[in-house]
Design an enzyme around this catalytic site. Structure first.
Site, PDB file in Angstrom:
ATOM      1  CG  HIS A 107       5.583  11.736   8.041  1.00  0.00           C
ATOM      2  ND1 HIS A 107       4.169  11.152   7.035  1.00  0.00           N
ATOM      3  CD2 HIS A 107       5.903  12.544   7.073  1.00  0.00           C
ATOM      4  CE1 HIS A 107       3.970  12.206   6.410  1.00  0.00           C
ATOM      5  NE2 HIS A 107       4.901  13.469   6.731  1.00  0.00           N
TER       6      HIS A 107
ATOM      7  CE1 TYR B 269       0.927   2.848   6.638  1.00  0.00           C
ATOM      8  CE2 TYR B 269       0.135   1.913   5.280  1.00  0.00           C
ATOM      9  CZ  TYR B 269       1.345   2.886   5.557  1.00  0.00           C
ATOM     10  OH  TYR B 269       2.431   2.904   4.688  1.00  0.00           O
TER      11      TYR B 269
ATOM     12  N   PRO C 208       1.976  -3.434  -1.891  1.00  0.00           N
ATOM     13  CG  PRO C 208       0.768  -1.539  -2.354  1.00  0.00           C
ATOM     14  CD  PRO C 208       0.780  -2.934  -3.340  1.00  0.00           C
TER      15      PRO C 208
ATOM     16  CE  LYS D  76       9.273  -2.428   4.678  1.00  0.00           C
ATOM     17  NZ  LYS D  76       9.858  -0.598   5.309  1.00  0.00           N
TER      18      LYS D  76
ATOM     19  CE1 TYR E 249       4.704   1.765   6.913  1.00  0.00           C
ATOM     20  CE2 TYR E 249       6.191   3.452   6.906  1.00  0.00           C
ATOM     21  CZ  TYR E 249       4.860   3.251   6.469  1.00  0.00           C
ATOM     22  OH  TYR E 249       4.309   3.322   5.688  1.00  0.00           O
TER      23      TYR E 249
HETATM   24  C1  PHB Z   1       2.500   6.068  -1.273  1.00  0.00           C
HETATM   25  O1  PHB Z   1       2.827   7.407  -1.017  1.00  0.00           O
HETATM   26  O2  PHB Z   1       2.071   6.045  -2.303  1.00  0.00           O
HETATM   27  C2  PHB Z   1       2.606   5.162  -0.025  1.00  0.00           C
HETATM   28  C3  PHB Z   1       2.882   4.946   0.751  1.00  0.00           C
HETATM   29  C4  PHB Z   1       2.560   4.407   1.346  1.00  0.00           C
HETATM   30  C5  PHB Z   1       2.694   2.803   1.214  1.00  0.00           C
HETATM   31  C6  PHB Z   1       2.013   3.087  -0.018  1.00  0.00           C
HETATM   32  C7  PHB Z   1       2.598   4.035  -0.612  1.00  0.00           C
HETATM   33  O3  PHB Z   1       2.358   1.652   2.089  1.00  0.00           O
END
Ligand code: PHB
Ligand code: APR
Length: 394
Positions: A72, A201, A295, A299, A387
């Site tokens: 990605h 997000y 989460p 990280k 990130y």
């Molecule tokens: C996930 O794919 O479960 C996932 C991805 C990004 C995040 C948290 C969880 O910030």
């Protein structure tokens, strides 16, 4: 039984450490409390930083990741009913991330270890570490109904947040830093193709939401919910409706998630936690045993991988050069990266979630911060660098 490195816990930290040591010809034993099926099914996050991807490949554990993982190049932020894309390679000089679930990383590492590595014992619960500050530390564990002892040159606690290793560090030398957030995530796994190419997000007045994925046919979605929420209170329909409401934008009012059967549903608490130092005598802590991040930003797995990469190098250096210099620097080296990730995870979490006690003033500050990220390549680059992850030291 004696081994060079006794590893407590067969999560990503313990399993990757065992693989790195095996590749270097250093023997280890991994003791894992749960059974193999449980460890392989446990749902966790799914974003690998560039450095984690590189390390898995170098360790010979990247084959399926390269076949099935999804590279990605960005994420989407939604806020104030609008959308903004963060372009990782453009902002970071070419870095990106890989979407490949932690459970898959764990399956790959277990298969390799069982095929040609040192002992990896499941259903082996560690009860305590003795003599961590002596030349001959040992680990007490129960396997097949018998209490047994593993003596080691070094012990590594990779036993997660609720593990026992941390407890072997006397309180007089241990400092903990913690923040608990007043909300949780409700996470679902759904047999539904993601209608988005990149993770979304979303900040909304109704609370945070995240759209991620496991494969071209499986979506993973999260909703901010009050702490203590019972997942049974959320019907599938209520979850889908709430997700659509939180992701809504004015530019594309007809945009909706594709719905499908929900195959998993769980509530995850949100916490930041650091235990310092990450070493006591001949015992080292790695991964969630030493630090937890909320989460938002994914990280946790990447920090766990970075810790054991630094530790494996230090153990190899000690064997080859007879120097403890890198082992002595382990805790400080890791903590510098840990605190950067702690800050970034806190920043993402507090920028995107709605605290139940939040004032209208604070909501305006969040929107101003998001607007700044959308308007300024400098602000966006700061987010993108964190990130995609900082390069590993050395
Ligand atoms: C996930 O794919 O479960 C996932 C991805 C990004 C995040 C948290 C969880 O910030
Ligand atoms: N004896 C043996 N094993 C134990 C014990 C014990 N007393 N206590 C815990 N364990 C095992 C757990 O069953 C688990 O499999 O230690 C393992 C720890 O694994 P994780 O919790 O996955 O932690 P870590 O390997 O550090 O990986 C960090 O996991 O929690 C996520 O988001 C986090 O992605 C991050 C990653």
């Amino acid at each position: 039984m004696h081994t060079t490195v006794g590893i407590i816990g067969g999560g990503p930290a313990g399993l990757l450490l065992a693989r790195l040591l095996h590749n270097a010809g250093i023997d280890s034993v991994v003791l894992e409390r749960r059974d193999r099926g449980y460890v392989e099914r446990r749902q966790r996050a799914g974003i690998l930083e560039q450095a984690t991807v590189d390390a898995l490949r170098a360790a010979g554990a990247g084959e399926r990741m390269d076949r099935e993982g999804m590279p990605h190049d960005g994420i989407e932020l939604r806020f104030d009913r609008r959308s903004h894309r963060i372009d990782f390679p453009a902002l970071t000089g070419g870095r990106s991330v890989m979407v490949y679930a932690q459970t898959e990383v764990v399956k790959d590492l277990i298969a390799l270890q069982l095929a040609d590595g040192g002992p990896l014992l499941f259903d082996a619960e560690v009860r305590g570490v003795d003599g961590a500050d002596t030349d001959r530390p040992s680990v007490r564990y129960v396997h097949e109904g018998r209490e047994q002892t593993l003596t080691c040159d070094y012990v590594v606690g990779c036993d997660g947040f609720h593990g026992v290793a941390k407890g072997a560090v006397p309180e007089s030398v241990r400092t903990t830093y913690e923040r608990v957030y007043p909300y949780s995530w409700l996470g679902i796994l759904a047999e539904a193709p993601p209608v988005y190419d990149e993770l979304i997000y979303a900040h909304s007045r109704r609370g945070f939401a995240l759209a991620t994925m496991r494969s071209p046919s499986v979506s993973r979605l999260y909703l901010q919910v009050p702490g203590g929420t019972d997942p049974a209170d959320w019907s599938d329909e209520r979850i889908w409706d709430e997700l659509d409401a939180r992701f809504a934008t004015d530019a594309d009012p007809g945009w909706k998630l594709e719905r499908g059967p929900v195959t998993g549903k769980a509530v995850l608490p949100m916490r930041s936690h650091v235990t310092e130092p990450m070493r006591y005598g001949r015992m080292f802590l790695a991964g969630d045993a030493a630090h937890i991040v909320p989460p938002t930003g994914a990280k946790g797995l990447n920090l766990a991988a970075a810790d054991v990469i630094v530790l494996a190098r230090a153990l190899i250096n000690e064997r080859d050069a007879g120097s403890t210099e890198l082992l002595d620097a382990y805790s400080d080296t890791c903590l510098r990266r840990v605190w950067r990730a702690e800050h970034f995870s806190y920043f993402m979490t507090t920028m995107l979630h709605t605290d139940p006690a939040q004032s209208a003033f604070e909501t305006r500050l969040q929107l101003s911060q998001l607007d700044r990220v959308a308007a300024s390549p400098h602000a966006a680059a700061e987010l993108a660098e964190n990130y995609t992850g900082l390069p590993l030291p050395g």
